[in-house]
Design a protein around this motif. Sequence first.
Motif, PDB file in Angstrom:
ATOM      1  N   GLU A  80       0.879  -1.155   0.000  1.00 40.65           N
ATOM      2  CA  GLU A  80       0.000   0.000   0.000  1.00 40.65           C
ATOM      3  C   GLU A  80       0.923   1.213   0.000  1.00 40.65           C
ATOM      4  OE1 GLU A  80      -2.427  -0.291   3.452  1.00 40.65           O
ATOM      5  OE2 GLU A  80      -3.492  -2.079   2.769  1.00 40.65           O
ATOM      6  N   VAL A  89       3.807   0.739   2.641  1.00 43.40           N
ATOM      7  CA  VAL A  89       3.532  -0.335   3.592  1.00 43.40           C
ATOM      8  C   VAL A  89       3.673  -1.664   2.867  1.00 43.40           C
ATOM      9  CG1 VAL A  89       1.803  -1.432   5.067  1.00 43.40           C
ATOM     10  CG2 VAL A  89       1.958   1.077   4.967  1.00 43.40           C
ATOM     11  N   THR A  91       2.927  -5.565   3.139  1.00 41.90           N
ATOM     12  CA  THR A  91       2.053  -6.449   3.895  1.00 41.90           C
ATOM     13  C   THR A  91       2.141  -7.879   3.372  1.00 41.90           C
ATOM     14  OG1 THR A  91      -0.286  -6.975   4.349  1.00 41.90           O
ATOM     15  CG2 THR A  91       0.174  -5.672   2.387  1.00 41.90           C
ATOM     16  N   THR A 118       7.123   0.806   6.049  1.00 38.12           N
ATOM     17  CA  THR A 118       6.549   0.168   7.231  1.00 38.12           C
ATOM     18  C   THR A 118       6.260  -1.305   6.970  1.00 38.12           C
ATOM     19  OG1 THR A 118       5.498   2.255   7.892  1.00 38.12           O
ATOM     20  CG2 THR A 118       4.639   0.241   8.888  1.00 38.12           C
ATOM     21  N   LYS A 121       0.494  -3.913   7.899  1.00 37.46           N
ATOM     22  CA  LYS A 121      -0.516  -2.857   7.963  1.00 37.46           C
ATOM     23  C   LYS A 121      -0.552  -2.307   9.388  1.00 37.46           C
ATOM     24  CE  LYS A 121      -3.458  -4.860   4.370  1.00 37.46           C
ATOM     25  NZ  LYS A 121      -4.794  -5.436   4.036  1.00 37.46           N
ATOM     26  N   GLY A 177     -10.416  -6.273   7.770  1.00 38.14           N
ATOM     27  CA  GLY A 177     -10.075  -4.882   7.498  1.00 38.14           C
ATOM     28  C   GLY A 177     -10.049  -4.064   8.775  1.00 38.14           C
ATOM     29  N   ASP A 180      -7.129  -5.291  11.219  1.00 37.61           N
ATOM     30  CA  ASP A 180      -5.846  -4.709  10.791  1.00 37.61           C
ATOM     31  C   ASP A 180      -5.779  -3.235  11.161  1.00 37.61           C
ATOM     32  OD1 ASP A 180      -4.993  -7.106   9.772  1.00 37.61           O
ATOM     33  OD2 ASP A 180      -5.444  -6.618   7.683  1.00 37.61           O
ATOM     34  N   GLY A 181      -6.906  -2.528  11.048  1.00 38.58           N
ATOM     35  CA  GLY A 181      -6.919  -1.102  11.350  1.00 38.58           C
ATOM     36  C   GLY A 181      -6.851  -0.816  12.833  1.00 38.58           C
ATOM     37  N   GLY A 184      -3.702  -3.702  14.098  1.00 38.99           N
ATOM     38  CA  GLY A 184      -2.568  -3.913  13.203  1.00 38.99           C
ATOM     39  C   GLY A 184      -2.493  -5.342  12.697  1.00 38.99           C
ATOM     40  N   GLU A 185      -1.921  -5.500  11.497  1.00 35.85           N
ATOM     41  CA  GLU A 185      -1.820  -6.814  10.860  1.00 35.85           C
ATOM     42  C   GLU A 185      -1.013  -7.798  11.703  1.00 35.85           C
ATOM     43  OE1 GLU A 185       0.106  -8.819   6.801  1.00 35.85           O
ATOM     44  OE2 GLU A 185       0.102  -6.640   7.058  1.00 35.85           O
TER      45      GLU A 185
END
Length: 228
Positions: A80, A89, A91, A118, A121, A177, A180-181, A184-185
């Motif tokens: 991303e 990012v 992932t 990073t 995610k 989703g 992860d938000g 975090g992943e």
Amino acid sequence: KMKRAIIMLFTLLVLIVGCAKEKSESSSNSSNNYNNFWNYFNSVKIKAENIENLTTDEQKQLLNGIQEQLAKIDPNLSLELSGKNRELVITAGGIKGSFSEVEKLVSSAPKDLEWKVTAFKPRIAIPFSLKFDDSFSLDTDKIFFNVEESGNYLNIHVYFEGQEELQELQIKQVIYGFLDGIIGEYDTETYIGAIESGKETNAESLNAENFLKRVNDFKEKIKTSKTE
């Protein structure tokens, strides 16, 4: 017997040397793949910085080219990027077996890249909203969690408004989703066990902020237990 022992020892040494050589070559190939990726990204980073100004076809061509380079390292990797903020990012799409490749690739990023790179995610500051297609979006104040400890994991039931209108795969996409938000992943795959969609909330349901706190507390508990 002595001769047989010497032959077996020699064979073992050959195998060890052969394995060491293969391991060295594999490590070298991996390193080359990391370098090749960053060399490629460096060659297109000006376009990436201005991705918002590219046509749709140009954006697809840019992203597909970067994705092809990632696939050479691990087919599970994706990215991303925010050209405006120069943020990238990397992932693993939640595939824990590919986490090490994400970490190695990010750690190999050139110091003079001038982009923030990073691994995984990252968490998003609450509140936030996610849009999944043209017909469905959701805010963090519309999603709730029921949590139950199971060894080193937290099993969860997730409820959110509007899930009755979605198919099972879409429900999973929404849940992951927001996981992860919110946490975090990396923490999603490390600390979350069984995941089910709940049909309704109850007195024990946690909102997004309290769920984040619950996960943070659980992480500290696991870390403490490992050091004792």
